[in-house]
Design a protein around this motif. Structure first.
Motif, mmCIF file in Angstrom:
data_model
loop_
_atom_site.group_PDB
_atom_site.id
_atom_site.type_symbol
_atom_site.label_atom_id
_atom_site.label_comp_id
_atom_site.label_asym_id
_atom_site.label_seq_id
_atom_site.Cartn_x
_atom_site.Cartn_y
_atom_site.Cartn_z
ATOM 1 N N ARG A 1 20.291 -49.959 -36.598
ATOM 2 C CA ARG A 1 19.899 -51.343 -36.864
ATOM 3 C C ARG A 1 19.591 -51.573 -38.340
ATOM 4 N NH1 ARG A 1 21.254 -55.641 -34.518
ATOM 5 N NH2 ARG A 1 22.374 -55.397 -36.485
ATOM 6 N N ARG B 1 21.901 -53.891 -40.752
ATOM 7 C CA ARG B 1 21.233 -55.034 -41.383
ATOM 8 C C ARG B 1 21.454 -55.036 -42.891
ATOM 9 N NH1 ARG B 1 15.206 -55.361 -38.654
ATOM 10 N NH2 ARG B 1 15.772 -56.555 -36.781
ATOM 11 N N THR C 1 14.751 -52.612 -27.874
ATOM 12 C CA THR C 1 15.489 -53.842 -28.142
ATOM 13 C C THR C 1 16.697 -53.560 -29.027
ATOM 14 O OG1 THR C 1 13.508 -55.215 -27.926
ATOM 15 C CG2 THR C 1 15.355 -56.148 -29.168
ATOM 16 N N PHE C 2 16.500 -52.725 -30.051
ATOM 17 C CA PHE C 2 17.614 -52.335 -30.924
ATOM 18 C C PHE C 2 18.702 -51.636 -30.112
ATOM 19 C CE2 PHE C 2 14.709 -51.831 -34.917
ATOM 20 C CZ PHE C 2 14.597 -53.214 -35.004
ATOM 21 N N TYR C 3 18.299 -50.780 -29.187
ATOM 22 C CA TYR C 3 19.283 -50.060 -28.372
ATOM 23 C C TYR C 3 20.072 -51.033 -27.495
ATOM 24 C CZ TYR C 3 21.411 -46.882 -25.042
ATOM 25 O OH TYR C 3 22.318 -46.216 -24.249
ATOM 26 N N GLU C 4 19.397 -52.020 -26.956
ATOM 27 C CA GLU C 4 20.096 -53.038 -26.157
ATOM 28 C C GLU C 4 21.135 -53.757 -27.018
ATOM 29 O OE1 GLU C 4 19.046 -56.992 -23.435
ATOM 30 O OE2 GLU C 4 17.448 -55.794 -24.323
ATOM 31 N N GLN C 5 20.769 -54.063 -28.263
ATOM 32 C CA GLN C 5 21.713 -54.695 -29.188
ATOM 33 C C GLN C 5 22.870 -53.743 -29.501
ATOM 34 O OE1 GLN C 5 19.099 -55.590 -32.439
ATOM 35 N NE2 GLN C 5 18.148 -57.339 -31.413
ATOM 36 N N LEU C 6 22.554 -52.475 -29.676
ATOM 37 C CA LEU C 6 23.588 -51.489 -29.978
ATOM 38 C C LEU C 6 24.602 -51.382 -28.859
ATOM 39 C CD1 LEU C 6 24.851 -49.107 -31.512
ATOM 40 C CD2 LEU C 6 23.066 -47.639 -30.557
ATOM 41 N N ALA D 1 25.680 -53.517 -27.001
ATOM 42 C CA ALA D 1 26.566 -54.683 -26.987
ATOM 43 C C ALA D 1 27.471 -54.740 -28.216
ATOM 44 C CB ALA D 1 25.736 -55.963 -26.910
ATOM 45 N N ALA D 2 27.262 -53.810 -29.153
ATOM 46 C CA ALA D 2 28.042 -53.814 -30.388
ATOM 47 C C ALA D 2 29.405 -53.167 -30.160
ATOM 48 C CB ALA D 2 27.288 -53.073 -31.487
#
Length: 252
Positions: free
Chosen positions: A22, A26, A65-70, A72-73
């Motif tokens: 993340r 960023r 939360t970062f892992y959830e975003q990851l 989906a990347a």
């Protein structure tokens, strides 16, 4: 810049992967994931998402939360194979950790160690955190026959942390916190030419973690283009210091 992050198929540490990913993305950098076989969709240790024991000892909310975003990347679903890598395509290498059994695929891979050896020889930034330091400890320099870490200062998962986690949970989880019979610190020390001078354990810490705004409890060791950290509690500081390494000019 392009940063390579190898991982196993499953069981890597949520925080040690998601926080650097993340912070790097960023900052505008590209993170490329690699697994043993191309196209594998990797997955973190599920216990760290739900709580290791009675809902405790897992990842903090922001790294989750970062892992959830990851997940989906697009780069997470497009992992390359270790054997297909051309390490000269990358400006940096990050070696995350994790302790669950699935990590052995990554920590013990001779194929991955060969790619790491090639990248290390480029003199570009290398970061390793927790068990990830074992990958370097097990990577031999063909010129000396010793580990590439032989002459470097480093830290890794301290023995007291690994032992405490194991004794606190073994009654329920068995050897979940003991990836190998040898402690990580013992193996890393054995790879060093002068462990008493080169190994840095850092301040004693069992629960407090560094955050995105507070590095009080965090610890890293920097030696030239090599950066190491102890555990998930160091991940934010580790990622920020790695960004600093990427910003420095290198000869390679």
């Amino acid at each position: 810049m392009r940063v390579l992050m190898p991982v196993p198929d499953h069981d890597f540490d949520v925080t040690e992967v998601a926080v650097p990913w993340r912070l790097l993305t960023r900052a505008g950098h590209e993170v490329v994931f690699a697994t043993e076989r191309a196209g594998t969709r990797p997955a973190a240790d599920p216990r760290l998402l739900t709580g290791v024991l009675f809902g405790q000892l897992g990842a903090d909310d922001e790294p989750k939360t970062f892992y959830e975003q990851l997940t989906a990347a697009p780069e997470f679903a497009a992992a390359l194979a270790w054997s297909d890598l051309d390490v000269t395509d990358y400006d940096g290498l990050l070696l995350p950790g994790g302790h669950a059994p699935g990590m052995r695929q990554y920590l013990g891979s001779a194929e991955l160690q060969e790619q790491v050896r090639k990248f290390w020889a480029l003199g570009r930034p290398v970061g390793a955190i927790c068990h990830g330091v074992l990958v370097l400890a097990r990577t031999a320099d063909p010129a000396t026959g010793r580990s590439v870490l032989s002459g470097r200062r480093t830290t890794c998962l301290p023995k007291y942390m690994e032992r405490t986690a194991y004794f606190a949970t073994a009654w329920r989880l068995g050897r979940y916190y003991r990836t190998y019979p040898a402690y990580v610190e013992d193996e890393v020390r054995a790879a060093l030419a002068d462990p008493a001078a080169q190994f840095e354990r850092g301040p004693r810490e069992l629960s407090r973690r560094g955050t995105g705004t507070d590095d009080t409890a965090a610890f890293v060791v920097e030696d030239g283009t090599y950066l190491s950290a102890r555990w998930p509690g160091d991940a934010y500081l580790f990622a920020r210091r790695y960004l600093d390494l990427l910003a420095r000019p290198t000869d390679a």
